[in-house]
Scaffold this motif. Structure first.
Motif, PDB file in Angstrom:
ATOM      1  N   VAL A 180       0.832  -1.217   0.000  1.00  0.00           N
ATOM      2  CA  VAL A 180       0.000   0.000   0.000  1.00  0.00           C
ATOM      3  C   VAL A 180       0.863   1.262   0.000  1.00  0.00           C
ATOM      4  O   VAL A 180       0.344   2.375   0.136  1.00  0.00           O
ATOM      5  N   ALA A 181       2.172   1.089  -0.126  1.00  0.00           N
ATOM      6  CA  ALA A 181       3.118   2.212  -0.234  1.00  0.00           C
ATOM      7  C   ALA A 181       3.073   3.142   0.977  1.00  0.00           C
ATOM      8  O   ALA A 181       3.320   4.341   0.858  1.00  0.00           O
ATOM      9  N   LYS A 182       2.741   2.608   2.131  1.00  0.00           N
ATOM     10  CA  LYS A 182       2.779   3.383   3.372  1.00  0.00           C
ATOM     11  C   LYS A 182       3.005   2.448   4.536  1.00  0.00           C
ATOM     12  O   LYS A 182       2.767   1.230   4.424  1.00  0.00           O
ATOM     13  N   ASP A 183       3.477   2.999   5.653  1.00  0.00           N
ATOM     14  CA  ASP A 183       3.677   2.182   6.841  1.00  0.00           C
ATOM     15  C   ASP A 183       2.338   1.665   7.348  1.00  0.00           C
ATOM     16  O   ASP A 183       1.358   2.410   7.432  1.00  0.00           O
ATOM     17  N   ILE A 184       2.296   0.380   7.686  1.00  0.00           N
ATOM     18  CA  ILE A 184       1.103  -0.190   8.324  1.00  0.00           C
ATOM     19  C   ILE A 184       1.314  -0.119   9.834  1.00  0.00           C
ATOM     20  O   ILE A 184       2.297  -0.658  10.358  1.00  0.00           O
ATOM     21  N   VAL A 185       0.409   0.571  10.514  1.00  0.00           N
ATOM     22  CA  VAL A 185       0.572   0.816  11.942  1.00  0.00           C
ATOM     23  C   VAL A 185      -0.693   0.403  12.696  1.00  0.00           C
ATOM     24  O   VAL A 185      -1.765   0.227  12.119  1.00  0.00           O
ATOM     25  N   ILE A 186      -0.551   0.259  13.997  1.00  0.00           N
ATOM     26  CA  ILE A 186      -1.687   0.124  14.903  1.00  0.00           C
ATOM     27  C   ILE A 186      -1.612   1.321  15.846  1.00  0.00           C
ATOM     28  O   ILE A 186      -0.573   1.581  16.455  1.00  0.00           O
ATOM     29  N   THR A 187      -2.669   2.109  15.917  1.00  0.00           N
ATOM     30  CA  THR A 187      -2.638   3.315  16.738  1.00  0.00           C
ATOM     31  C   THR A 187      -3.257   3.055  18.108  1.00  0.00           C
ATOM     32  O   THR A 187      -3.967   2.074  18.314  1.00  0.00           O
ATOM     33  N   GLU A 188      -3.012   3.971  19.021  1.00  0.00           N
ATOM     34  CA  GLU A 188      -3.594   3.859  20.354  1.00  0.00           C
ATOM     35  C   GLU A 188      -5.118   3.888  20.277  1.00  0.00           C
ATOM     36  O   GLU A 188      -5.801   3.188  21.037  1.00  0.00           O
ATOM     37  N   ASN A 189      -5.648   4.663  19.352  1.00  0.00           N
ATOM     38  CA  ASN A 189      -7.102   4.705  19.174  1.00  0.00           C
ATOM     39  C   ASN A 189      -7.632   3.376  18.648  1.00  0.00           C
ATOM     40  O   ASN A 189      -8.701   2.902  19.074  1.00  0.00           O
ATOM     41  N   ASP A 190      -6.893   2.750  17.713  1.00  0.00           N
ATOM     42  CA  ASP A 190      -7.254   1.419  17.228  1.00  0.00           C
ATOM     43  C   ASP A 190      -7.332   0.434  18.388  1.00  0.00           C
ATOM     44  O   ASP A 190      -8.260  -0.367  18.493  1.00  0.00           O
ATOM     45  N   ILE A 191      -6.315   0.489  19.234  1.00  0.00           N
ATOM     46  CA  ILE A 191      -6.225  -0.445  20.360  1.00  0.00           C
ATOM     47  C   ILE A 191      -7.412  -0.274  21.294  1.00  0.00           C
ATOM     48  O   ILE A 191      -8.010  -1.256  21.763  1.00  0.00           O
ATOM     49  N   LYS A 192      -7.796   0.973  21.548  1.00  0.00           N
ATOM     50  CA  LYS A 192      -8.946   1.210  22.430  1.00  0.00           C
ATOM     51  C   LYS A 192     -10.237   0.697  21.808  1.00  0.00           C
ATOM     52  O   LYS A 192     -11.108   0.155  22.493  1.00  0.00           O
ATOM     53  N   ASN A 193     -10.388   0.834  20.480  1.00  0.00           N
ATOM     54  CA  ASN A 193     -11.562   0.280  19.806  1.00  0.00           C
ATOM     55  C   ASN A 193     -11.585  -1.242  19.880  1.00  0.00           C
ATOM     56  O   ASN A 193     -12.645  -1.855  20.059  1.00  0.00           O
ATOM     57  N   LEU A 194     -10.413  -1.856  19.741  1.00  0.00           N
ATOM     58  CA  LEU A 194     -10.317  -3.310  19.855  1.00  0.00           C
ATOM     59  C   LEU A 194     -10.680  -3.773  21.262  1.00  0.00           C
ATOM     60  O   LEU A 194     -11.375  -4.785  21.437  1.00  0.00           O
ATOM     61  N   ILE A 195     -10.200  -3.044  22.258  1.00  0.00           N
ATOM     62  CA  ILE A 195     -10.519  -3.399  23.639  1.00  0.00           C
ATOM     63  C   ILE A 195     -12.023  -3.303  23.882  1.00  0.00           C
ATOM     64  O   ILE A 195     -12.618  -4.156  24.561  1.00  0.00           O
ATOM     65  N   MET A 196     -12.664  -2.297  23.321  1.00  0.00           N
ATOM     66  CA  MET A 196     -14.115  -2.168  23.467  1.00  0.00           C
ATOM     67  C   MET A 196     -14.836  -3.354  22.831  1.00  0.00           C
ATOM     68  O   MET A 196     -15.814  -3.874  23.379  1.00  0.00           O
ATOM     69  N   SER A 197     -14.358  -3.790  21.664  1.00  0.00           N
ATOM     70  CA  SER A 197     -14.981  -4.927  20.991  1.00  0.00           C
ATOM     71  C   SER A 197     -14.798  -6.206  21.786  1.00  0.00           C
ATOM     72  O   SER A 197     -15.752  -6.967  21.991  1.00  0.00           O
ATOM     73  N   LYS A 198     -13.581  -6.462  22.219  1.00  0.00           N
ATOM     74  CA  LYS A 198     -13.336  -7.709  22.953  1.00  0.00           C
ATOM     75  C   LYS A 198     -14.048  -7.685  24.293  1.00  0.00           C
ATOM     76  O   LYS A 198     -14.496  -8.718  24.799  1.00  0.00           O
ATOM     77  N   ALA A 199     -14.207  -6.488  24.878  1.00  0.00           N
ATOM     78  CA  ALA A 199     -14.882  -6.370  26.174  1.00  0.00           C
ATOM     79  C   ALA A 199     -16.342  -6.776  26.068  1.00  0.00           C
ATOM     80  O   ALA A 199     -16.882  -7.427  26.969  1.00  0.00           O
TER      81      ALA A 199
END
Length: 328
Positions: A180-199
């Motif tokens: 995709v010609a850009k860095d693939i990252v996981i952001t702190e906001n992504d992590i919080k959304n994931l935590i909400m889903s798993k919760a």
């Protein structure tokens, strides 16, 4: 969103409902329990066999929504809720469905913080799918990159940990490595959304367990169903607190349980006769109307949970990692 008019299994000539196939072809429709627990979940139950066992099992089917069923051949409780968006690519910057180029597995070296990952079809990475996102949650926690609230430790001096355009982030793949010609990252906001889903998934499991008067120690087997469950790392799912902690060998991936259950019903008349009985004994719990659900959700919005005594193996792992860091 639609209340089923008929909840029992139905057999009908396929031609009667407009299916263009052999005029003698028959159609069998699985029974439903409620507007959110349909024939696919009944098929999951048939596929894993939990409706024929004395032991208590927990079935978790994760897609755009999640469905959870707890019970055995004598009784079952079920519920459903929304958890899929983050785990299916929504609400995560580089999240994507399980398509070619999606990172599906990842490990992170706890010393160098260098990731090792694999993608679907082995192509260059384009994003991260649900199983990879659960891996990232667990691996970043174990590596000490994030704390139990999901906050990234910006004091760590490593090029993969940086401020980002809007949120702190961890770099999974550099642009030269991606498609995709850009860095693939996981952001702190992504992590919080994931935590909400798993919760929400974990809270649903606990809500059913409390309704039934059982604890995690009473659960003999946890079954994962659906495409997400087929690829998930069982250890990382436990570390992240997606499911209650039990012995890893008692967590089973059944893959696409809806198709497996349909196959069973197609070729085995005895199994097909069980379906109405399975559906008839399932009690549906409406999470929105359950007062304890929000409390359980809030408690589950940590990694793995606010109460570490519910995850003794994860607690021991995190303590051993902390002790090693203190020594060094």
């Amino acid at each position: 969103p639609y209340v089923p008019v008929v909840q029992r299994a139905l057999s009908v000539a396929a031609a009667r409902i407009g299916l263009t196939c052999n005029k003698n072809c028959g159609l069998f429709a699985f029974p439903a329990v409620s507007d959110f627990i349909g024939g696919d979940i009944i098929a999951d139950i048939l596929a894993c066999g939990m409706g024929e066992k004395e032991e208590i099992s927990l079935l978790v089917d994760i897609g755009t929504n999640f469905e959870v069923v707890l019970g055995n051949k004598e009784w079952m409780f079920s519920c459903a809720g929304a958890a899929g968006p983050a785990l299916e690519g929504g609400e995560v910057l580089f999240g994507m469905r399980a398509n070619p180029g999606a990172i599906e597995k990842i490990t992170i070296d706890p010393v160098t913080l260098t990731p090792t990952f694999s993608t679907i079809n082995g192509t260059k990475p384009r994003g991260i799918t649900g199983s990879g996102l659960i891996d990232i949650l667990a691996e970043l926690l174990v590596a000490g990159v994030i704390d139990r609230t999901g906050r990234i430790n910006m004091e760590i001096k490593n090029p993969r940990i940086r401020a980002g355009a809007h949120f702190p982030e961890y770099v999974i793949a550099w642009s030269r490595e991606t498609d995709v010609a850009k860095d693939i990252v996981i952001t702190e906001n992504d992590i919080k959304n994931l935590i909400m889903s798993k919760a929400s998934i974990h809270a649903a499991c606990v809500t059913l367990m409390k309704e039934a008067g059982v604890t995690r120690l009473d659960i003999a087997t946890i079954y994962f169903a659906g495409a997400f469950g087929n690829y998930i790392n069982k250890k990382n799912a436990t570390i992240a607190g997606l499911i209650p902690e039990i012995d890893l060998e008692r967590i089973k991936n059944i893959g696409n349980g809806a198709v497996a259950g349909a196959n069973l019903a197609l070729i085995n008349r005895r199994k097909r006769k069980l379906l109405d009985g399975i559906a008839g004994q399932i009690a549906y719990i409406e999470l929105n109307a359950e007062p304890s659900f929000m409390d359980e959700y809030t408690s589950s919005a940590f990694l793995p949970h606010t109460d570490l005594s519910l995850f003794p193996r994860v607690q021991a792992l995190l303590e051993s990692i902390r002790e090693k860091k203190e020594v060094t």
